[in-house]
Design an enzyme around this catalytic site. Structure first.
Site: not given
Ligand code: SER
Length: 316
Positions: A10, A13-14, A36-37, A52, A142, A146
């Site tokens: 990954g 990503g950010q 990353d994909i 992946d 999400y 987590k």
């Molecule tokens: N920054 C993330 C979000 O907004 C929180 O883990 O989904």
């Protein structure tokens, strides 16, 4: 012990974009394999492979080929995107974690990093200075993923001795990479829109206070936690971590210091309910006591640094 070789899954990503850079600075570009994909956001100074995160054989092959000893698994759908496709979010966020935990259990990895989030908390959690151990009843898919993931990390640690470490990140703000699909992303978008157009419409209301952190602090925390002696890492779910808290109105005032006449308006959307379910500030005393965490940036210092870097990047 084998030489340290890191795989970041990954990496486009950010967080991944910046973490790869931080790891390469610390351990040498060739010792950090990015994967990353998606294509990377920035030019790579070390190895990059496409994979992946739910492809166990693919990941295993990379580990074998490159002699990987540690994995940072960052691939995930974030809070807002996950709500659009809960089943896929669950599949991606959970299957990828299981693959890496299983590989570690089989002795193929020495150490694993997996990011958690303030999203593990929900409306029944104490909102101010949320403790390390408290009510965690998330209302987003999400957050559910987590929280479940944290439970699995702790389980694999206790039952199989897997050295897995995790941080509950607050909203992360940085200039090197673009965020995607998060509820806290407004705090990055505001800079781009302010510099380009002198105005920004926030998708969260003016008084929505959330815990946030500047990316350099988050990257340093992540590598510090992974480099801490194992006996110092007492929490095997996810560590609470705090930078500073603010609401859209407060960051707008800071942005206006740099862009006089900046105009902020508000059009809350479905992300408002997600933000309202999360804490406003975080007690990170466990991270401070166990492995010496301390943030360096506050709101003003973060805004100053964002502007210093983004204005020339956007305006040329
Ligand atoms: N920054 C993330 C979000 O907004 C929180 O883990 O989904």
């Amino acid at each position: 012990m084998a030489e340290k070789k890191v795989l970041v899954i990954g990496s486009s990503g950010q967080i991944g974009t910046e973490l790869v850079e931080g790891l390469r600075e610390r351990f040498g570009a060739e010792n950090v394999v990015a994967s990353d994909i998606k294509e990377p956001q920035v030019e790579q100074t070390g190895p990059f492979v496409m994979v992946d995160a739910t492809d166990r054989r693919g990941i295993e092959r990379i580990i074998e080929k490159h002699g990987i000893t540690e994995v940072y698994l960052l691939a995930a759908l974030l809070s807002a995107t996950a709500e659009k496709d809960p089943a896929f979010a669950w599949k991606l966020n959970m299957e990828s974690l299981f693959i890496v935990l299983e590989l570690a259990r089989d002795g193929k990895l020495n150490r694993v990093y997996w990011p958690s989030s303030i999203a593990v908390f929900g409306p029944t959690t104490p909102k101010h200075m949320t403790p390390q151990h408290t009510i965690a009843e998330p209302t987003t898919v999400y957050g559910i993923s987590k929280l479940a993931g944290e439970g699995w990390c702790q389980y694999y640690h206790k039952r199989y001795g897997v050295d897995v470490r995790s941080i509950r990140y607050p909203g992360l703000i940085g200039w090197r990479s673009a965020p995607g699909g998060g509820t806290t992303d407004y705090a990055v978008h505001i800079f781009h829109e302010a510099i380009k157009h002198g105005a920004y419409t926030s998708f969260l209301g003016p008084k929505t206070t959330l815990p946030m952190m500047y990316m350099p602090d988050a990257i340093r925390a992540t590598i510090d936690l992974m480099e801490a002696p194992a006996q110092h890492v007492k929490e095997r779910t996810g560590y609470n971590l705090a930078g500073f808290s603010f609401d859209p109105e407060q960051i707008a005032v800071e942005v206006e210091r740099h862009i006089p006449g900046f105009k902020m308006s508000y059009a809350p959307d479905s992300r408002q309910a997600i933000a309202d379910s999360w804490p406003q500030s975080i007690d990170d005393s466990a991270a401070r006591a166990d492995w010496g965490w301390e943030p360096r940036y506050d709101l003003s210092a973060m805004v100053d640094d964002m502007m210093t870097n983004l204005v020339p990047m956007i305006k040329g």
